[in-house]
Scaffold this motif. Structure first.
Motif, PDB file in Angstrom:
ATOM      1  N   VAL A 125      16.025  21.969  -1.198  1.00 38.14           N
ATOM      2  CA  VAL A 125      16.495  21.224   0.004  1.00 38.14           C
ATOM      3  C   VAL A 125      17.308  20.120  -0.061  1.00 38.14           C
ATOM      4  O   VAL A 125      16.940  19.427  -1.233  1.00 38.14           O
ATOM      5  N   ASP A 126      17.877  19.695   0.771  1.00 31.16           N
ATOM      6  CA  ASP A 126      18.692  18.403   0.698  1.00 31.16           C
ATOM      7  C   ASP A 126      17.632  17.376   0.541  1.00 31.16           C
ATOM      8  O   ASP A 126      17.975  16.048  -0.090  1.00 31.16           O
ATOM      9  N   LYS A 127      16.475  17.320   1.606  1.00 31.43           N
ATOM     10  CA  LYS A 127      15.626  16.233   1.650  1.00 31.43           C
ATOM     11  C   LYS A 127      14.319  17.033   1.668  1.00 31.43           C
ATOM     12  O   LYS A 127      14.186  17.930   2.188  1.00 31.43           O
ATOM     13  N   LEU A 128      13.127  16.174   1.423  1.00 29.53           N
ATOM     14  CA  LEU A 128      11.810  16.631   1.617  1.00 29.53           C
ATOM     15  C   LEU A 128      11.179  15.552   2.237  1.00 29.53           C
ATOM     16  O   LEU A 128      10.998  14.517   1.924  1.00 29.53           O
ATOM     17  N   LEU A 129      10.430  15.890   3.361  1.00 22.81           N
ATOM     18  CA  LEU A 129       9.634  15.049   3.925  1.00 22.81           C
ATOM     19  C   LEU A 129       8.166  15.442   3.480  1.00 22.81           C
ATOM     20  O   LEU A 129       7.844  16.489   3.749  1.00 22.81           O
ATOM     21  N   VAL A 130       7.112  14.621   2.922  1.00 20.87           N
ATOM     22  CA  VAL A 130       6.138  14.646   2.640  1.00 20.87           C
ATOM     23  C   VAL A 130       5.250  14.183   3.703  1.00 20.87           C
ATOM     24  O   VAL A 130       5.194  12.976   4.035  1.00 20.87           O
ATOM     25  N   ALA A 131       4.247  15.136   4.463  1.00 25.64           N
ATOM     26  CA  ALA A 131       3.400  14.925   5.404  1.00 25.64           C
ATOM     27  C   ALA A 131       2.229  15.496   5.373  1.00 25.64           C
ATOM     28  O   ALA A 131       1.725  16.222   6.068  1.00 25.64           O
ATOM     29  N   VAL A 132       1.484  15.018   4.553  1.00 19.57           N
ATOM     30  CA  VAL A 132      -0.005  15.664   4.161  1.00 19.57           C
ATOM     31  C   VAL A 132      -0.962  15.083   4.635  1.00 19.57           C
ATOM     32  O   VAL A 132      -2.253  15.226   3.956  1.00 19.57           O
ATOM     33  N   GLY A 133      -0.890  13.982   5.353  1.00 19.82           N
ATOM     34  CA  GLY A 133      -1.864  13.212   6.021  1.00 19.82           C
ATOM     35  C   GLY A 133      -1.849  11.783   5.607  1.00 19.82           C
ATOM     36  O   GLY A 133      -0.806  11.540   4.734  1.00 19.82           O
ATOM     37  N   ARG A 134      -2.742  11.115   5.895  1.00 21.21           N
ATOM     38  CA  ARG A 134      -2.700   9.650   5.934  1.00 21.21           C
ATOM     39  C   ARG A 134      -4.087   8.954   5.543  1.00 21.21           C
ATOM     40  O   ARG A 134      -5.016   9.621   5.535  1.00 21.21           O
ATOM     41  N   ARG A 135      -4.050   8.109   4.298  1.00 27.93           N
ATOM     42  CA  ARG A 135      -5.438   7.468   3.982  1.00 27.93           C
ATOM     43  C   ARG A 135      -5.672   5.962   4.665  1.00 27.93           C
ATOM     44  O   ARG A 135      -4.402   5.408   4.773  1.00 27.93           O
ATOM     45  N   ALA A 136      -6.772   5.825   4.764  1.00 27.08           N
ATOM     46  CA  ALA A 136      -7.207   4.455   5.164  1.00 27.08           C
ATOM     47  C   ALA A 136      -6.515   3.263   4.193  1.00 27.08           C
ATOM     48  O   ALA A 136      -6.497   3.365   3.066  1.00 27.08           O
ATOM     49  N   TYR A 137      -5.795   2.188   4.837  1.00 31.73           N
ATOM     50  CA  TYR A 137      -5.064   1.443   3.817  1.00 31.73           C
ATOM     51  C   TYR A 137      -6.255   0.194   3.573  1.00 31.73           C
ATOM     52  O   TYR A 137      -6.309  -0.856   4.616  1.00 31.73           O
ATOM     53  N   THR A 138      -6.703  -0.002   2.456  1.00 33.69           N
ATOM     54  CA  THR A 138      -7.571  -1.249   2.345  1.00 33.69           C
ATOM     55  C   THR A 138      -7.150  -1.921   0.930  1.00 33.69           C
ATOM     56  O   THR A 138      -8.224  -2.620   0.406  1.00 33.69           O
ATOM     57  N   ASP A 139      -6.019  -1.409   0.533  1.00 31.66           N
ATOM     58  CA  ASP A 139      -5.561  -2.078  -0.751  1.00 31.66           C
ATOM     59  C   ASP A 139      -5.880  -3.690  -0.809  1.00 31.66           C
ATOM     60  O   ASP A 139      -5.132  -4.196   0.139  1.00 31.66           O
ATOM     61  N   GLY A 140      -6.243  -4.229  -1.379  1.00 32.12           N
ATOM     62  CA  GLY A 140      -6.466  -5.858  -1.522  1.00 32.12           C
ATOM     63  C   GLY A 140      -6.865  -6.307  -0.322  1.00 32.12           C
ATOM     64  O   GLY A 140      -6.565  -7.604  -0.011  1.00 32.12           O
ATOM     65  N   LEU A 141      -7.506  -5.702   0.453  1.00 37.64           N
ATOM     66  CA  LEU A 141      -8.317  -6.128   1.525  1.00 37.64           C
ATOM     67  C   LEU A 141      -9.470  -6.907   1.529  1.00 37.64           C
ATOM     68  O   LEU A 141      -9.778  -7.783   2.303  1.00 37.64           O
ATOM     69  N   LEU A 142     -10.366  -6.404   0.536  1.00 38.54           N
ATOM     70  CA  LEU A 142     -11.652  -7.043   0.436  1.00 38.54           C
ATOM     71  C   LEU A 142     -11.891  -7.828  -1.089  1.00 38.54           C
ATOM     72  O   LEU A 142     -11.605  -7.173  -1.971  1.00 38.54           O
ATOM     73  N   ALA A 143     -12.466  -9.118  -0.827  1.00 40.39           N
ATOM     74  CA  ALA A 143     -12.872  -9.465  -1.960  1.00 40.39           C
ATOM     75  C   ALA A 143     -13.835  -8.811  -2.643  1.00 40.39           C
ATOM     76  O   ALA A 143     -14.736  -8.045  -1.945  1.00 40.39           O
ATOM     77  N   ASP A 144     -14.350  -8.809  -3.925  1.00 43.45           N
ATOM     78  CA  ASP A 144     -15.380  -8.119  -4.383  1.00 43.45           C
ATOM     79  C   ASP A 144     -16.808  -8.406  -3.997  1.00 43.45           C
ATOM     80  O   ASP A 144     -17.483  -7.507  -3.816  1.00 43.45           O
ATOM     81  N   ASP A 145     -17.040  -9.662  -3.320  1.00 46.69           N
ATOM     82  CA  ASP A 145     -18.288  -9.949  -2.905  1.00 46.69           C
ATOM     83  C   ASP A 145     -18.657 -10.043  -1.491  1.00 46.69           C
ATOM     84  O   ASP A 145     -19.606 -10.741  -0.970  1.00 46.69           O
ATOM     85  N   THR A 146     -17.794  -9.181  -0.611  1.00 47.75           N
ATOM     86  CA  THR A 146     -17.899  -9.603   0.711  1.00 47.75           C
ATOM     87  C   THR A 146     -18.988  -8.456   1.402  1.00 47.75           C
ATOM     88  O   THR A 146     -19.666  -8.956   2.360  1.00 47.75           O
ATOM     89  N   GLY A 147     -19.414  -7.745   0.639  1.00 41.42           N
ATOM     90  CA  GLY A 147     -20.480  -6.591   0.956  1.00 41.42           C
ATOM     91  C   GLY A 147     -19.872  -5.656   1.885  1.00 41.42           C
ATOM     92  O   GLY A 147     -20.636  -4.496   2.240  1.00 41.42           O
ATOM     93  N   VAL A 148     -18.750  -5.510   2.308  1.00 44.43           N
ATOM     94  CA  VAL A 148     -18.037  -4.396   3.174  1.00 44.43           C
ATOM     95  C   VAL A 148     -17.828  -3.162   2.210  1.00 44.43           C
ATOM     96  O   VAL A 148     -17.518  -3.328   0.869  1.00 44.43           O
ATOM     97  N   LYS A 149     -18.373  -2.159   2.453  1.00 41.05           N
ATOM     98  CA  LYS A 149     -18.391  -0.662   1.763  1.00 41.05           C
ATOM     99  C   LYS A 149     -17.395   0.320   2.377  1.00 41.05           C
ATOM    100  O   LYS A 149     -17.213   0.209   3.312  1.00 41.05           O
TER     101      LYS A 149
END
Ligand code: NAD
Length: 474
Positions: A270-294
Motif C-alpha cells: 500500500v502507498d500508506k498505512l494507517l494503524v488504528a488498533v486502539g489507544r492507551r491511557a497516556y500517563t508517561d512521566g505523569l506521576l512521581a514515584d511516591d504519589t500513591g496513585v496506582k
C-alpha cells in the motif's frame, strides 16, 4: 498571582477543560497545565479531540461526503457534475481553520472563567504539587488542594509497524495527507479505521482494512454491524476480517504488509498505512514515584466510581481512566469531579453513554446489545424499523439502515437502542433521554414525532416492540 490553587487540572482536553470550567463556575481558583503543540507550532488547548480527533475528523468526513455525494447521490436527484475535483489545500486548510477556531475558543473560555493556563508537561508530585516542565526544559512548581489528572490517551503502536509520520501513520497523520494515496492500508476496523478509511475511500483511494477479529464491529449490535458491513462493502471499502498483521516494511514503492488470515500468509503493498488498533491511557512521566496513585494492568489510573484515586485530593478523568474512550464521557466526568470537589452532587450514568461512528451510514447506539442481554439472561423483546419505510429518508435518497429498540420483556423498560442510517448520530439523543428517565418503549411510542422526519424511525421502532408499527408488517 499566587501559585496555590483550589484545583489544578493536568491536561486541557475534553475531560480536563470541562473540569476546569465547571470548577471555575463553582468559584474555585483553577489552573490547567497542558503541553499540546498545534500544527502551527503554538500551544493549543482542547487535547486530542479538538486538535487531532473528533473535530478535524468530522471536518474531513463532511468535506469528503460532499465530494462523494456528487457522484453517488446527486445523480439520483437529477443533478450531475462533470470533472469534480478536490483541492487538497482547501480540503485540509478548512479542517485546520475549524481546529484553530475551537482550540482558540477554549483559550477564550479560560480567560472568561479566569482559569490560569500553564504551558508545559505536568507531573504530579507528592502533596498535590504539580511540576511543570516547559519546552525549554525550565521547571516551575505549583500546588493545589485538588489535582485532576486528565492526561488522555495516545495511539497504540505496533512494534512491527512503528509510526514514521509519513508512510506508517496514526490518526493525526491520516488527517494531514496532502495527496490522495492510490492505496491506503488500515490496521483495525474500529472507530478510527472506519471513519478515516471512509474519508480517503470517498476521495478515491483504494482502502483495505485488516481487522484481527473474526467479527465485524463486535461492540455494536450484530444486526446493525451486518447492515454497516454491507454498505461499506458497496462503497468500496475492502474489509478483511480475521487478518493479523505480522510485518510492515517501508520500501521505495510503498509499505509492504505481511498478514495471516484463514487461508494462511498474505501479502499486500500500500502507498500508506494507517494503524488504528486502539489507544492507551497516556500517563508517561505523569506521576512521581511516591504519589500513591496506582495504575491498572492496562496502564490506566485506578479510580473509584467518583473518579477519586484514593489519594487525598487527587482525581482522574477521561481516557486516562476506565470506561470508554469517548470525549463526552470525559466531559461528564470532568464536570462531575468539579462538583464533587465543591461539595455538590456530581453525576455520570455510565449505562447510557451513547456511541456514534460517523461513517455513511452513521452508526449509533446506547445501552445493551441483544447479545449482551442474552448472555446476562435478561428477558427482552425487540422492535426494528427500516429507514426504507421512512418518507423523509426516501426523499433524501438515504433510505438505508434501521432503528432497533430492545426493551425488558416484563417491564418494557428500554435496555438498548441501536441504529444505522441517516442522521442517527442525532436520533440517538432522544433514546438516551428516555433511558436516563428509565423510560419504556411505550413511552416513546406514545410521544408525538414530527412528520416527515427521520425521528419517525425511532417512533416506529418503539411501536414495533409492541408489534404495532404502522408502516410495516409486524
Ligand atoms: P478501536 O478500539 O475502536 O478499534 C481498534 C480495532 O483494531 C479493533 O477492532 C481491534 O480488534 C483491531 N486490532 C487491534 N489490534 C490489531 C492488529 N494487530 N491487527 C488488526 N486489527 C487489530 O480503536 P481505534 O479505532 O484506534 O480508536 C481508539 C479510541 O478512540 C477508541 O476507544 C474509540 O472509541 C475512540 N474514538 C471514538 C470516536 C467516536 O466516538 N466516533 C472516533 C475516533 C476514536
Amino acid at each position: 498571582m499566587s501559585d496555590k490553587f483550589d484545583v489544578i487540572v493536568i491536561g486541557g482536553g475534553p475531560a480536563g477543560y470541562h473540569a476546569a470550567i465547571r470548577a471555575a463556575q463553582l468559584g474555585l481558583k483553577s489552573a490547567v497545565v497542558d503541553a499540546f503543540i498545534g500544527k502551527d507550532g503554538k500551544a493549543a488547548l482542547g487535547g486530542t479531540c479538538l486538535n487531532v480527533g473528533c473535530i478535524p475528523s468530522k471536518a474531513l468526513l463532511d468535506s469528503s461526503k460532499q465530494f462523494f455525494n456528487l457522484s453517488h447521490n446527486l445523480p439520483a436527484h437529477g443533478i450531475s457534475v462533470e470533472n469534480a475535483k478536490v483541492d487538497m489545500t482547501t480540503f485540509i486548510g478548512r479542517k485546520d481553520k475549524i481546529v484553530k477556531q475551537f482550540t482558540g475558543g477554549v483559550d477564550q473560555l479560560f480567560k472568561v472563567n479566569k482559569i490560569v493556563s500553564f504551558f508545559g508537561k505536568g507531573k504530579l508530585l507528592k502533596g498535590n504539587e504539580v511540576e511543570i516542565t516547559g519546552n525549554d526544559g525550565k521547571k516551575q512548581t505549583i500546588s493545589a488542594t485538588n489535582v485532576i489528572l486528565a492526561s488522555g490517551s495516545v495511539p497504540i503502536e505496533l512494534p512491527f509497524a512503528k509510526f514514521d509520520g509519513k508512510n506508517i501513520i496514526d490518526n493525526a497523520g491520516a488527517l494531514d495527507i496532502d495527496k490522495v494515496p492510490k492505496t491506503l492500508g488500515v490496521i483495525g476496523a474500529g472507530v478510527i479505521g472506519l471513519e478515516l478509511g471512509s474519508v480517503w475511500n470517498r476521495l478515491g483511494a483504494q482502502v483495505t482494512i485488516l481487522e484481527a477479529l473474526p467479527d465485524f464491529l463486535g461492540t455494536a449490535d450484530a444486526d446493525i454491524a451486518k447492515v454497516a458491513q454491507r454498505e461499506f462493502k458497496k462503497q468500496g471499502l475492502d474489509i478483511k476480517l480475521g487478518a493479523k498483521l505480522g510485518k510492515a516494511e517501508v520500501k521505495k514503492d510503498g509499505v509492504h504488509l505481511v498478514y495471516t488470515d484463514k487461508d494462511g500468509e498474505q501479502k499486500l503493498v500500500v502507498d500508506k498505512l494507517l494503524v488504528a488498533v486502539g489507544r492507551r491511557a497516556y500517563t508517561d512521566g505523569l506521576l512521581a514515584d511516591d504519589t500513591g496513585v496506582k495504575l491498572d494492568d492496562r496502564g490506566r489510573i485506578i479510580v473509584d466510581e467518583h473518579c477519586h484515586t484514593g489519594v487525598d485530593g487527587v482525581w482522574a478523568v477521561g481516557d486516562a481512566v476506565r470506561g470508554p474512550m469517548l470525549a463526552h464521557k470525559g466531559f461528564e466526568e470532568g464536570m462531575a469531579v468539579a462538583e464533587w470537589i465543591a461539595g455538590k452532587a456530581g453525576h455520570v450514568n455510565y449505562d447510557t453513554i451513547p456511541w456514534v461512528i460517523y461513517t455513511e451510514p452513521e452508526i449509533a447506539w446506547a445501552g445493551k446489545t441483544e447479545k449482551q442481554l442474552k448472555d446476562e439472561g435478561v428477558p427482552y423483546k425487540t422492535g426494528s424499523f427500516p429507514f426504507a419505510a421512512i418518507g423523509r429518508a426516501v426523499a433524501m435518497n438515504e433510505a438505508i439502515g434501521q432503528v432497533k429498540m430492545i426493551a425488558h420483556a416484563e417491564t418494557d423498560r428500554i435496555l438498548g437502542v441501536h441504529m444505522v442510517g441517516p442522521g442517527v448520530s442525532e436520533l440517538i439523543a432522544e433514546c438516551v433521554v428516555a433511558m436516563e428517565f428509565k423510560g419504556s418503549s411505550e413511552d416513546l411510542a406514545r410521544i408525538v414525532h414530527a412528520h416527515p422526519t427521520l425521528s419517525e424511525a425511532v417512533h416506529e421502532a418503539a411501536l414495533a416492540v409492541d408489534k404495532r408499527a404502522i408502516h410495516k408488517g409486524n
